[in-house]
Design an enzyme around this catalytic site. Structure first.
Site, PDB file in Angstrom:
ATOM      1  N   GLY A  36       0.841  -1.212   0.000  1.00  9.22           N
ATOM      2  CA  GLY A  36       0.000   0.000   0.000  1.00  9.22           C
ATOM      3  C   GLY A  36       0.864   1.246   0.000  1.00  9.22           C
ATOM      4  O   GLY A  36       0.660   2.181  -0.801  1.00  9.22           O
ATOM      5  N   HIS A  37       1.878   1.260   0.891  1.00 10.61           N
ATOM      6  CA  HIS A  37       2.796   2.405   0.927  1.00 10.61           C
ATOM      7  C   HIS A  37       3.554   2.523  -0.397  1.00 10.61           C
ATOM      8  O   HIS A  37       3.721   3.612  -0.936  1.00 10.61           O
ATOM      9  CB  HIS A  37       3.825   2.223   2.047  1.00 10.61           C
ATOM     10  N   SER A 187      -2.225  -3.089   5.870  1.00 11.98           N
ATOM     11  CA  SER A 187      -2.002  -2.167   6.976  1.00 11.98           C
ATOM     12  C   SER A 187      -0.793  -2.651   7.760  1.00 11.98           C
ATOM     13  O   SER A 187      -0.582  -3.867   7.890  1.00 11.98           O
ATOM     14  CB  SER A 187      -3.228  -2.137   7.889  1.00 11.98           C
TER      15      SER A 187
HETATM   16  P1  AMP Z   1       0.641   4.905   7.668  1.00 14.16           P
HETATM   17  O1  AMP Z   1       2.054   4.430   7.612  1.00 14.16           O
HETATM   18  O2  AMP Z   1      -0.322   3.870   8.134  1.00 14.16           O
HETATM   19  O3  AMP Z   1       0.504   6.229   8.392  1.00 14.16           O
HETATM   20  O4  AMP Z   1       0.213   5.195   6.170  1.00 14.16           O
HETATM   21  C1  AMP Z   1       0.956   6.058   5.345  1.00 14.16           C
HETATM   22  C2  AMP Z   1       0.161   6.336   4.096  1.00 14.16           C
HETATM   23  O5  AMP Z   1      -0.091   5.106   3.407  1.00 14.16           O
HETATM   24  C3  AMP Z   1      -1.234   6.940   4.394  1.00 14.16           C
HETATM   25  O6  AMP Z   1      -1.500   7.953   3.424  1.00 14.16           O
HETATM   26  C4  AMP Z   1      -2.150   5.762   4.245  1.00 14.16           C
HETATM   27  O7  AMP Z   1      -3.472   6.119   3.871  1.00 14.16           O
HETATM   28  C5  AMP Z   1      -1.469   4.992   3.125  1.00 14.16           C
HETATM   29  N1  AMP Z   1      -1.876   3.579   3.153  1.00 14.16           N
HETATM   30  C6  AMP Z   1      -1.882   2.762   4.229  1.00 14.16           C
HETATM   31  N2  AMP Z   1      -2.378   1.550   3.897  1.00 14.16           N
HETATM   32  C7  AMP Z   1      -2.694   1.615   2.582  1.00 14.16           C
HETATM   33  C8  AMP Z   1      -3.256   0.696   1.644  1.00 14.16           C
HETATM   34  N3  AMP Z   1      -3.607  -0.544   1.998  1.00 14.16           N
HETATM   35  N4  AMP Z   1      -3.453   1.106   0.369  1.00 14.16           N
HETATM   36  C9  AMP Z   1      -3.099   2.369  -0.007  1.00 14.16           C
HETATM   37  N5  AMP Z   1      -2.572   3.280   0.826  1.00 14.16           N
HETATM   38  C10 AMP Z   1      -2.375   2.920   2.098  1.00 14.16           C
END
Ligand code: AMP
Length: 281
Positions: A36-37, A187
């Site tokens: 996702g990242h 996630s």
């Molecule tokens: P985080 O590390 O959880 O703060 O996420 C960093 C960025 O990655 C944020 O903009 C999230 O929305 C995005 N993100 C997290 N999980 C996913 C996913 N499964 N698909 C797309 N983007 C994601």
């Protein structure tokens, strides 16, 4: 790939890009990276000339100390993934670099109610912390484009609102949710799920997929109840399931008047809290 830990050094480095009129894309993360990242990083690589990814587990957005403590951290694996993806610059600051003594980084903004429902209700103060860290990172990186995931839909709207309200000259771009084969939204917190819990958690996406069908027959509040009931499964504990206006995040009362409708949900699987959503209109 360049790795920076100090704000000043990163700023100086990016200044050389900016002086050559090269566009900068920025992907803020809390690490424990997954596909996702990386999809955000790839989107940035495609549409800007220099991609900066930050890895910073922001203490001010955690409303529970134990959640912050348990948050997964895999820095060396993260760096390998970013290197392989072709990321240009990684910023891994310490809390002291982001929040230096004497600098007031708090943000007091009227979020026009965007911060009240759903995550705002169950995680008090969370969005103040998110706005604070994103604003601070934007001040440091000054990107042309900021890439954020639809996975955190409410967070996206709040950051977009902040950028507009404070007249920040950065385009906030939404990137689609990347899922595992089972449908479970990727996630960092999934790392804390056992194999059985991962299977159970897939029910969240399956329920979101049902919603469109239910909407053809039932009004919004009934659909929400049906979804909550569908999520009452062994090992799962739903926290909220809401059909909201995709722009205001207010509950929808009908399906015709809102320009956009999003189903948003949070569930607990074991001791892990997961969120997901689906844009339905
Ligand atoms: P985080 O590390 O959880 O703060 O996420 C960093 C960025 O990655 C944020 O903009 C999230 O929305 C995005 N993100 C997290 N999980 C996913 C996913 N499964 N698909 C797309 N983007 C994601």
């Amino acid at each position: 790939m360049y790795l920076f830990k100090k704000t000043q050094a990163l700023r100086q480095f990016l200044e050389t890009y900016r002086s050559k009129n090269r566009s900068i894309g920025f992907v803020p993360t809390m690490g424990a990276l997954h596909e996702g990242h990386l999809s955000l990083v790839r989107q940035s690589l495609e549409s800007t000339q220099c991609t900066v990814c930050s890895i910073f587990v922001n203490p001010t957005q955690f409303n529970e100390a134990s959640d912050l403590e348990k948050y997964p951290r895999t820095p060396s694996q993260d760096l390998t993934m970013l290197y392989k993806a072709g990321c240009h610059v990684v910023f891994m600051p310490s809390p002291e670099e982001v929040y230096p003594t004497g600098l007031d980084t708090r943000i007091k903004l009227d979020f026009k109610g965007l911060d009240q429902p759903m995550e705002g209700r169950f995680r008090p103060g969370h969005f103040d912390g998110v706005a604070q860290v994103v604003k601070r990172l934007l001040d440091i990186v000054e990107p042309d484009k900021l890439f954020m995931g639809q996975k955190d839909y409410q967070q996206f709207l709040i950051v977009q609102h902040m950028a507009r309200t404070l007249s920040i000259p950065t385009e906030v771009v939404m990137s689609p949710i990347v899922r595992e084969k089972s449908g479970l939204a990727m996630s960092s917190r999934n790392q804390r799920l056992g194999p059985e819990q991962r299977e159970q958690a897939a029910a969240l996406h399956q329920t979101l997929l049902q919603v469109e069908k239910w909407m053809a027959e039932f009004p919004p509040r009934e659909v929400e109840q049906m979804a909550l009931q569908a999520l009452q499964q062994p090992g799962l504990e739903p926290e909220y399931f809401q059909l909201v206006d995709g722009q205001t995040l207010q509950p929808v009362s009908d399906y015709e008047s809102p320009a956009a409708i999003v189903a948003c949900a949070a569930i607990w699987v074991g001791g892990v809290r997961l969120i997901d959503n689906m844009i339905l209109k």
